[in-house]
Write a protein that holds these residues in place. Structure first.
Motif, short mmCIF file in Angstrom:
data_model
loop_
_atom_site.label_atom_id
_atom_site.label_comp_id
_atom_site.label_asym_id
_atom_site.label_seq_id
_atom_site.Cartn_x
_atom_site.Cartn_y
_atom_site.Cartn_z
N GLU A 7 -5.02 1.12 -5.57
CA GLU A 7 -5.63 1.98 -6.58
C GLU A 7 -6.07 1.19 -7.81
N GLU A 8 -5.54 -0.03 -7.98
CA GLU A 8 -5.90 -0.85 -9.13
C GLU A 8 -7.09 -1.76 -8.84
N VAL A 9 -7.60 -1.73 -7.63
CA VAL A 9 -8.67 -2.62 -7.23
C VAL A 9 -9.91 -2.40 -8.11
N ILE A 10 -10.56 -3.50 -8.44
CA ILE A 10 -11.82 -3.45 -9.17
C ILE A 10 -12.84 -4.22 -8.33
N ARG A 27 -10.96 5.05 -4.67
CA ARG A 27 -11.95 6.10 -4.44
C ARG A 27 -13.35 5.64 -4.83
N GLU A 28 -13.49 5.05 -6.01
CA GLU A 28 -14.80 4.54 -6.44
C GLU A 28 -15.25 3.38 -5.56
N ALA A 29 -14.31 2.52 -5.16
CA ALA A 29 -14.66 1.37 -4.32
C ALA A 29 -15.18 1.83 -2.96
N LEU A 30 -14.56 2.84 -2.36
CA LEU A 30 -15.02 3.36 -1.07
C LEU A 30 -16.40 4.00 -1.20
N ALA A 31 -16.63 4.70 -2.30
CA ALA A 31 -17.96 5.29 -2.53
C ALA A 31 -19.01 4.19 -2.68
N VAL A 134 -13.35 -1.76 4.21
CA VAL A 134 -12.21 -0.96 3.76
C VAL A 134 -10.92 -1.78 3.87
N GLU A 135 -10.76 -2.48 4.99
CA GLU A 135 -9.58 -3.33 5.15
C GLU A 135 -9.56 -4.42 4.08
N TRP A 136 -10.70 -5.01 3.80
CA TRP A 136 -10.79 -6.06 2.77
C TRP A 136 -10.38 -5.52 1.40
N LEU A 137 -10.83 -4.31 1.07
CA LEU A 137 -10.45 -3.72 -0.21
C LEU A 137 -8.95 -3.49 -0.29
#
Length: 151
Positions: A7-10, A27-31, A134-137
């Motif tokens: 959840e902290e990913v940027i 959520r923003e990263a997946l979008a 997604v796995e990378w994120l």
């Protein structure tokens, strides 16, 4: 792997559409991943950088080590990925890989600046590309759900 939670990913992105974006949280990263995979990469690739901070490109840095370069042709259902992470002890530089490339010639741009194309063997389905991104994120490491090849 980073000690932070997903959840902290940027994610800092430079899109083929000549737009820069920053996504904060999963959520923003997946979008953002879905947006990238919907873009037709005719003349320029998209790049994503994942980390705990936003990355900027300038002569003074910072210089991100964890990058994914992406090219997509939505009308053909295909994409290609290039993973780069100079801190990865196994493989610091690799292309997505399919052992049996399509007979149909697909041109996916690797570098809009030079006109270089991804190798044909790097072409994978968009669904496989999404799973890998997604796995990378989530892991901040080279995805294991697809095959990779160094060149």
């Amino acid at each position: 792997m980073s000690s932070s939670t997903p959840e902290e990913v940027i994610v800092t992105a430079s899109l083929t559409s000549d737009v820069a974006r920053v996504a904060r949280g999963m959520r923003e990263a997946l979008a953002l991943v879905d947006e990238v995979l919907d873009l037709d990469h005719e003349t320029w690739e998209s790049t994503l950088h994942v980390g705990d901070i936003e990355f900027y490109t300038s002569k003074n840095g910072p210089y991100p080590n964890n990058q994914m370069r992406i090219s997509v042709r939505p009308s053909m259902g295909v994409a290609a990925l290039h993973y780069a992470d100079h801190d990865d002890p196994e493989v610091s530089d690799a292309y997505s890989y399919t052992p049996n490339p399509s007979i149909e010639r697909v041109h996916l741009i690797f570098s809009g600046e030079t006109g270089r194309l991804f190798p044909r063997s790097a072409v994978i389905s968009i669904s496989h590309a999404r799973a890998a991104l997604v796995e990378w994120l989530r892991t901040r490491a080279r995805p294991k759900c697809i095959e990779w090849r160094s060149e």
